[in-house]
Design a protein around this motif. Structure first.
Motif, PDB file in Angstrom:
ATOM      1  N   ASN A  88      55.812 -47.666 -68.410  1.00 41.16           N
ATOM      2  CA  ASN A  88      55.280 -46.323 -68.265  1.00 41.16           C
ATOM      3  C   ASN A  88      55.742 -46.540 -66.546  1.00 41.16           C
ATOM      4  O   ASN A  88      54.882 -47.475 -65.811  1.00 41.16           O
ATOM      5  CB  ASN A  88      54.272 -46.501 -67.856  1.00 41.16           C
ATOM      6  N   GLN A 142      53.870 -32.428 -65.907  1.00 39.27           N
ATOM      7  CA  GLN A 142      54.606 -32.374 -64.248  1.00 39.27           C
ATOM      8  C   GLN A 142      53.653 -31.934 -63.324  1.00 39.27           C
ATOM      9  O   GLN A 142      53.863 -32.382 -62.230  1.00 39.27           O
ATOM     10  CB  GLN A 142      56.100 -32.078 -64.240  1.00 39.27           C
ATOM     11  N   GLN A 149      56.072 -44.432 -64.076  1.00 38.59           N
ATOM     12  CA  GLN A 149      55.032 -43.751 -63.347  1.00 38.59           C
ATOM     13  C   GLN A 149      53.465 -44.240 -63.334  1.00 38.59           C
ATOM     14  O   GLN A 149      53.363 -43.130 -62.850  1.00 38.59           O
ATOM     15  CB  GLN A 149      54.759 -42.520 -64.136  1.00 38.59           C
ATOM     16  N   CYS A 150      53.207 -45.058 -63.893  1.00 35.99           N
ATOM     17  CA  CYS A 150      51.703 -45.966 -63.685  1.00 35.99           C
ATOM     18  C   CYS A 150      51.630 -46.656 -61.975  1.00 35.99           C
ATOM     19  O   CYS A 150      52.636 -47.736 -61.200  1.00 35.99           O
ATOM     20  CB  CYS A 150      51.603 -46.740 -64.189  1.00 35.99           C
ATOM     21  N   ILE A 203      55.512 -41.959 -57.013  1.00 34.88           N
ATOM     22  CA  ILE A 203      54.583 -41.654 -57.512  1.00 34.88           C
ATOM     23  C   ILE A 203      53.262 -40.508 -56.660  1.00 34.88           C
ATOM     24  O   ILE A 203      53.201 -39.795 -57.637  1.00 34.88           O
ATOM     25  CB  ILE A 203      53.852 -42.258 -58.464  1.00 34.88           C
TER      26      ILE A 203
END
Length: 603
Positions: free
Chosen positions: A411, A283, A413-414, A444
């Motif tokens: 994903n 993170q 978070q892509c 994001i």
């Protein structure tokens, strides 16, 4: 007579095996024949590539003398030119071509192992089936831009097969053909440079003794390999593909074995597949602990190769085949933004396939007839399962929205997936969906650190939707995050002048842009219009004169000059520019033309 009947029976069995292989490939990949292009390189390689639109000397010269998208692969571009000649921009034709090449490759894999394993057709056909049906190979087949995988593999195995013929028959023509096919493979994709190592492994597997002859005959292959390897590095460097994320060399030494672990795992369990495998980070942007543990796989592989070098030669050969062909893409030298790519497994998995199939057949040989039937049933079930999985995986490549939706599902978070899908929603005029994707992308990457242009893209959409204040806010945010991109100033300037009537602000932005691009005709024109509506006519004239100097055929600039000179009662210059505007094809006011003509004639 009995021997003849046996041969006929064996030929029939062999024919059925080959037909089974062809049918399995065709059925598993049947959906791709109606797929569209995707906005991931297809738009660059095909849809907007002038080099493939005609077979002429200029295009051929460019194809063979230039890098393209960080690669040097003229044969791949030639194949697209061939497709364009017949199919233009009809995507199904390109997909069918890919499917045919994949089928050809499956046959070539079969042929290679048929000869390498001393005409063991059962082992050869199962290895070829495993290659043809493995779900990790869908990317190479269903993605038109990955034609290079299919082409280099075809020439790669033709080189291997003719090399085997050279070993078995001793005729130099087969050696020369092997070298020629290797050259063709390198001209299709740089990953082919691993072939000389595979030739040495083939010598080893065939029990050939190493000596001066075997060393000397590999020299031309290694010279080609080194040459194309260097060309590949320069091609990637020229397109800024080498380490675009700025990953320290120390970290890449751990990400490389991590990617090796992923490839090994995905061979056994091809689940949770995705088109884009981003570098895993914590993170706070650090490297996860498991990345630092990944090199532990290396001693395990070394021990396995060493232990099997005598009694299990197929294991050492298979592992070394896998490692040699996957090594160039293990990101020791980071290339691109992905740590793993499924397309890179297209040839390397064949080595692992040899191990699995040979081990299975050896195990099956020791079983009783009843247990053999059970083993056969399990093997067939696994092949059917792979075929179904491959069918399902192809559906992710149906079109751009399907592709990026699949990436996002795997994903969330892509950030790149959101911006790529937003682009397609914009193309389909689904603006609300596009804005939602860009908004999710900003959650994001709120500072747009990856330069995916979230703010600028959303501003463009807001402008289309008539939400000008929101567009202005996003353009301003884009400029704050990336002040070096002066094109953002131009875009915001157009918004200020065309939609918000804030001419002073627009003038300021245009002038900022022109400091970097003083000869941009479009910006000079827009600045002139902003000055005009802001009643700064002298400055407007300067801009319009600059515009017609840059482009004498700019009818709009001539019209604006005619209007300003007419208002200043400079009728001669007004008439001259109005005449030029008409000659440039700009619509002119005939009443004004008559008026100016009379003023000039009566002067």
């Amino acid at each position: 007579m009995a021997n003849k009947r046996i041969l006929i029976k064996e030929d029939k069995i062999l024919t059925w095996k080959i037909l089974l292989l062809a049918a399995a490939v065709f059925v598993s990949y049947f959906p791709v024949m109606n797929f569209e292009f995707v906005n991931w390189d297809d738009n660059i390689y095909i849809m907007n590539n002038n080099m493939i639109t005609a077979f002429n000397w200029a295009n051929l010269k460019m194809i063979f003398s230039s890098y393209f998208v960080g690669n040097y692969h003229p044969f791949t571009l030639l194949s697209f030119a061939f497709d364009f000649h017949f199919f233009k921009l009809s995507a199904p034709g390109y997909h069918v071509h890919n499917l045919i090449l994949h089928l050809v490759n499956a046959m070539l894999v079969y042929s290679f192992f048929f000869h390498l394993l001393k005409k063991n057709s059962t082992a050869a056909v199962v290895i070829a089936l495993l290659f043809a049906l493995h779900p990790m190979h869908v990317e190479s087949v269903a993605w038109v831009s990955e034609r290079k995988d299919l082409l280099y593999t075809a020439w790669f195995f033709m080189s291997l097969i003719t090399y085997l013929f050279y070993l078995q028959k001793g005729k130099k023509i087969f050696y020369l053909l092997s070298l020629l096919f290797f050259l063709f493979s390198c001209l299709s994709k740089a990953q082919a440079v691993t072939l000389p190592i595979v030739l040495i492994l083939t010598d080893y597997f065939s029990g050939r003794r190493f000596g001066w002859k075997t060393a000397v005959e590999k020299i031309p292959f290694f010279l080609l390999s080194i040459t194309f390897g260097i060309v590949a590095i320069f091609a990637q460097k020229a397109s800024n593909y080498i380490n675009p994320l700025g990953i320290p060399i120390f970290q890449s030494l751990f990400y490389a074995p991590y990617s090796l672990c992923v490839y090994l795992l995905k061979f056994v369990v091809p689940a949770w597949q995705t088109a884009l495998y981003e570098y895993p980070v914590t993170q706070d942007g650090g490297v996860p602990l498991y990345i630092y543990l990944s090199p532990l796989i290396l001693p395990i592989l070394i021990i396995a190769i060493w232990k099997s070098r005598k009694n299990g030669r197929y294991i050492s050969f298979g592992l070394l085949f896998f490692l040699a062909t996957i090594f160039p893409v293990l990101q020791f030298l980071p290339v691109g933004r992905a740590v793993v790519a499924e397309r890179y497994t297209y040839i390397p998995y064949i080595g692992l396939g040899l191990i699995v199939v040979t081990a299975f057949l050896e195990f099956r040989q020791k079983l009783s007839l009843k247990k053999k039937n059970i083993a056969n049933t399990v093997g067939i079930a696994l092949m059917v399962f792979m075929a179904v999985t491959t069918w399902n995986r192809t559906l992710a490549w149906k079109d751009s929205i399907s592709l990026w939706t699949d990436v996002i599902d795997k994903n969330p978070q892509c950030a790149q997936a959101f911006t790529n899908r937003a682009f397609m929603y914009n193309e389909k005029m689904e603006y609300d969906n596009a804005v939602n994707d860009l908004t999710e992308g900003l959650k994001i990457d709120s500072t747009d650190a990856k330069r995916l242009n979230f703010y600028a893209s959303r501003a463009f959409l807001y402008k289309k939707m008539g939400r000008f204040e929101l567009a202005l806010s996003d353009y301003s945010s884009a400029i704050r995050n990336n002040p070096g991109d002066v094109k953002l100033f131009f875009a915001r300037g157009v918004l200020y002048t065309d939609n918000l009537e804030k001419y002073d602000s627009g003038i300021s932005d245009f002038k900022r842009y022109l400091r970097s691009y003083p000869d941009d005709n479009n910006c000079n024109m827009n600045l002139g219009i902003a000055y005009y509506y802001n009643s700064k006519f002298d400055s407007a004239v300067t801009c319009f004169l600059k515009s017609v100097e840059l482009n004498p055929a700019n009818g709009k600039a001539h019209s604006m000059l005619a209007t300003i000179f007419c208002n200043n009662r400079d009728y001669t210059r007004a008439y001259e520019h109005l005449i030029q505007a008409k000659q440039c094809g700009d619509s002119v006011d005939n009443t004004l033309m008559i008026f100016l003509k009379s003023k000039v004639e009566n002067k």
